[in-house]
Design a protein around this motif. Structure first.
Motif, mmCIF file in Angstrom:
data_model
loop_
_atom_site.group_PDB
_atom_site.id
_atom_site.type_symbol
_atom_site.label_atom_id
_atom_site.label_comp_id
_atom_site.label_asym_id
_atom_site.label_seq_id
_atom_site.Cartn_x
_atom_site.Cartn_y
_atom_site.Cartn_z
ATOM 1 N N CYS A 33 -15.571 -0.084 10.745
ATOM 2 C CA CYS A 33 -14.136 -0.060 10.297
ATOM 3 C C CYS A 33 -13.563 0.859 9.870
ATOM 4 N N GLY A 35 -9.501 3.397 8.283
ATOM 5 C CA GLY A 35 -7.970 2.948 7.862
ATOM 6 C C GLY A 35 -6.480 4.304 8.037
ATOM 7 N N ALA A 49 -3.124 0.700 6.656
ATOM 8 C CA ALA A 49 -3.512 -0.412 7.612
ATOM 9 C C ALA A 49 -5.225 -0.063 7.840
ATOM 10 N N ILE A 51 -8.365 -0.925 10.632
ATOM 11 C CA ILE A 51 -8.928 -2.283 11.231
ATOM 12 C C ILE A 51 -10.415 -1.866 11.788
ATOM 13 N N HIS A 55 -11.310 -5.584 16.158
ATOM 14 C CA HIS A 55 -9.852 -5.500 16.172
ATOM 15 C C HIS A 55 -9.080 -6.240 15.655
ATOM 16 N N THR A 57 -6.669 -6.097 11.735
ATOM 17 C CA THR A 57 -6.387 -5.755 11.092
ATOM 18 C C THR A 57 -5.832 -6.521 9.674
ATOM 19 N N TYR A 59 -2.628 -5.179 6.846
ATOM 20 C CA TYR A 59 -1.641 -3.804 6.822
ATOM 21 C C TYR A 59 -1.568 -3.726 4.435
ATOM 22 N N SER A 70 -4.489 0.404 15.884
ATOM 23 C CA SER A 70 -5.135 0.169 17.293
ATOM 24 C C SER A 70 -6.477 1.549 16.922
#
Length: 130
Positions: A33, A35, A49, A51, A55, A57, A59, A70
């Motif tokens: 993980c 971010g 954010a 991810i 994948h 996510t 925010y 991404s």
């Protein structure tokens, strides 16, 4: 040793766009993980954010609908596409990966993983002016 290197920051006018990149030298890139965290002058760090390996996510409310996180596992690169930038987005942006690259997934809290971030980049400055 895990190294994170950000790029893509700069100065842009309100309403403009930037894309941040972060290359992460880690064999477990795909499982981890990771971010983006930002810190404005005089302010505390805040998650932007995150991810995870699936994948999935999350925010921060302040960036929902404007920013997109991404990653490209083959390139071991994390991205943050920032659109419709506002003056309040001005900050130093850091990419980060969870401690141990353990793959615990994203948190319910926007911009964070279940596990604390244990690896950090040096940061890239984003300045948005009117």
């Amino acid at each position: 040793q895990v190294q994170l290197v950000e790029s893509g920051g700069g100065s842009v006018q309100v309403g403009g766009s930037l894309r941040l990149s972060c290359t992460i030298s880690a064999d477990r890139f795909g499982a981890a993980c990771m971010g983006w965290i930002r810190q404005a002058p005089g302010e505390e760090r805040e998650g932007v954010a995150a991810i995870d390996s699936d994948h999935d996510t999350n925010y921060a409310d302040a960036v929902k609908g404007r920013f997109t996180i991404s990653k490209d596992n083959a390139k071991r690169t994390l991205y943050l596409q920032m659109n419709n930038l506002k003056a309040e987005d001005t900050a130093m942006y850091y990419c980060a990966a969870e401690a141990g690259l353990a793959g615990y997934g994203i948190s319910r809290r926007g911009g964070y993983c279940h596990r604390d971030y244990g690896y950090w980049g040096q940061g890239t400055q984003v300045t948005v002016s009117s």
